[in-house]
Write an enzyme that holds these catalytic residues in place. Structure first.
Site, mmCIF file in Angstrom:
data_model
loop_
_atom_site.group_PDB
_atom_site.id
_atom_site.type_symbol
_atom_site.label_atom_id
_atom_site.label_comp_id
_atom_site.label_asym_id
_atom_site.label_seq_id
_atom_site.Cartn_x
_atom_site.Cartn_y
_atom_site.Cartn_z
ATOM 1 C CE LYS A 1 -72.559 34.197 -51.701
ATOM 2 N NZ LYS A 1 -73.948 34.073 -51.271
HETATM 3 N N1 PMP Z 1 -77.875 29.374 -50.760
HETATM 4 C C1 PMP Z 1 -77.839 30.703 -50.947
HETATM 5 C C2 PMP Z 1 -78.861 31.320 -51.846
HETATM 6 C C3 PMP Z 1 -76.857 31.484 -50.323
HETATM 7 O O1 PMP Z 1 -76.823 32.808 -50.503
HETATM 8 C C4 PMP Z 1 -75.928 30.862 -49.464
HETATM 9 C C5 PMP Z 1 -74.892 31.703 -48.772
HETATM 10 N N2 PMP Z 1 -73.751 31.869 -49.572
HETATM 11 C C6 PMP Z 1 -76.011 29.479 -49.290
HETATM 12 C C7 PMP Z 1 -76.992 28.760 -49.957
HETATM 13 C C8 PMP Z 1 -75.022 28.760 -48.416
HETATM 14 O O2 PMP Z 1 -73.743 28.757 -48.994
HETATM 15 P P1 PMP Z 1 -72.430 28.757 -48.132
HETATM 16 O O3 PMP Z 1 -72.596 27.674 -47.122
HETATM 17 O O4 PMP Z 1 -71.361 28.465 -49.102
HETATM 18 O O5 PMP Z 1 -72.304 30.082 -47.492
#
Ligand code: PMP
Length: 294
Positions: A161
C-alpha cells in the site's frame, strides 16, 4: 476549495508523530522530504467502530510489509504502532472514525538514492462517514472503466500500500467524477478485471461470489473478511481470472474496502445491477462483525 471542506492541516486534535502526540497543526514535513519527490511512502487506512480499530494488527502488519517492499524498515515494533493507533483515537476521542498511519523517507538525502534518509511515522485519526455517501448503500454507486491499468508485478511493488501506486488511482477517479460517476473500475495490464481506485471488487452470479485473484493489486483486508463472511453463510466464493465480458451477465456487483466497507454497485458504464440479496446480506454481516467486541 469546495465549500464545506475543512482542510486536513487546519484541524483541532493530536497526531502521533515519530513517537509522540503533537498538536494537529504542528505535524509538518519539510518540502525536501524524499517521500514528496519520489513517493517513498507507505500507509494504511483503518476504521474504528465503537472505539475499537477493526483488524488493527493485520493493518499494522501490512504497513510493515509495505515498508519492506519499498526497501525500508519502520523504526518501531508492531506493538508500538498498535499502541500508537489506539492512543491517537483516544486522544482525539474518536468512537467511529478512520485511522491513517503513514511511514516515509525524510529529507536527509535528495535524489533517487535514499539510503541515508531517516524513516518517519505519523498516525492521524478523524471522523469519516460513509465513503460514497449514504445513498450509495441503497441504490449502489456508478462506476466507469478506467483507461489506466493496474501494473504488472515486475513493474511496481504492486502488493504494497504505497503512495506511488495511487497516482493512477487519482487520475482514474478524477476522470470518472468528471463524467458523473462515483469511481473507476480498473483492469490490469492483461485486460482482466482488477479493482476500483480504493477498494476490491466482487461479482455475484447464480448465487455464488467471484473476485479477481489479487496477483497485481492489494489483497484487501476487507476482501478477506467478506470472503469469510460469505463462506459462513454457505455462499461459494471463487478467486479467479475475471474477464470484462462477465460484467454483462453478473447479477450483483459490490466493492469492499476499509473506507468503502461493502458498497453495492448499481452501474458500470452500460450495465445496470440491482442491490441484490447477496450484497445486502454481506453489507449487514460486515456491519455486525466490525462492531463485535473481540
Ligand atoms: N485496493 C486499493 C487500491 C485500496 O486503496 C484499498 C483500500 N486500502 C483496497 C483495495 C481495500 O483494502 P482494505 O480492504 O485492506 O482496506
Amino acid at each position: 476549495m469546495a465549500a464545506g471542506l475543512v482542510p486536513y492541516d487546519d484541524r483541532d486534535g493530536m497526531i502521533w508523530y515519530d513517537g509522540q502526540l503533537v498538536p494537529w497543526r504542528d505535524a509538518k514535513i519539510h518540502v525536501l522530504s524524499h517521500a514528496l519527490h519520489y513517493a517513498s511512502a507507505v500507509f494504511e487506512g483503518e476504521r474504528c467502530y465503537v472505539g475499537r480499530i477493526f483488524k488493527l494488527r493485520p493493518h499494522t502488519e501490512r504497513l510493515f510489509f509495505s515498508a519492506e517492499q519499498l526497501g525500508f524498515t519502520i523504526p518501531y515494533t508492531p506493538e508500538q504502532i498498535d499502541a500508537a493507533c489506539n492512543a491517537v483515537i483516544k486522544a482525539n476521542k474518536i468512537v467511529d472514525g478512520y485511522v491513517r498511519p503513514i511511514a516515509w523517507r525524510g529529507p536527509e538525502q535528495m535524489g533517487v538514492a535514499a539510503q541515508q534518509t531517516r524513516i518517519h511515522v505519523a498516525i492521524a485519526a478523524w471522523q469519516w462517514p460513509a465513503y460514497f455517501g449514504d445513498e450509495a448503500r441503497t441504490k449502489g454507486i456508478k462506476l466507469t472503466i478506467s483507461d489506466w491499468k493496474r501494473p504488472a508485478p515486475d513493474t511496481a511493488p504492486v502488493k504494497a500500500k504505497a503512495a506511488g501506486l495511487y497516482m493512477i488511482c487519482t487520475l482514474s477517479k478524477h476522470k470518472a467524477e468528471a463524467k458523473g460517476y462515483h469511481d473507476a473500475l480498473m483492469y490490469d495490464w492483461r485486460g482482466q478485471l482488477a479493482e476500483a481506485t480504493g477498494a476490491n471488487v466482487f461479482i455475484a452470479k447464480n448465487g455464488a461470489l467471484h473476485t479477481p485473484t489479487p496477483d497485481c493489486f492489494l489483497d484487501g483486508i476487507t476482501r478477506r473478511t467478506v470472503m469469510d463472511l460469505a463462506r459462513k453463510r454457505g455462499i461459494a466464493v471463487t478467486e479467479r481470472v475475471i474477464m470484462p465480458s462477465e460484467l454483462a451477465t453478473a447479477d450483483e456487483v459490490f466493492l469492499s474496502g476499509t473506507a468503502a466497507e461493502v458498497t453495492p454497485v448499481g452501474e458500470i458504464d452500460q450495465y445496470n445491477y440491482q442491490v441484490g440479496p447477496i450484497t445486502r446480506t454481506l453489507m449487514d454481516d460486515y456491519q455486525a462483525i466490525v462492531r463485535q467486541p473481540s
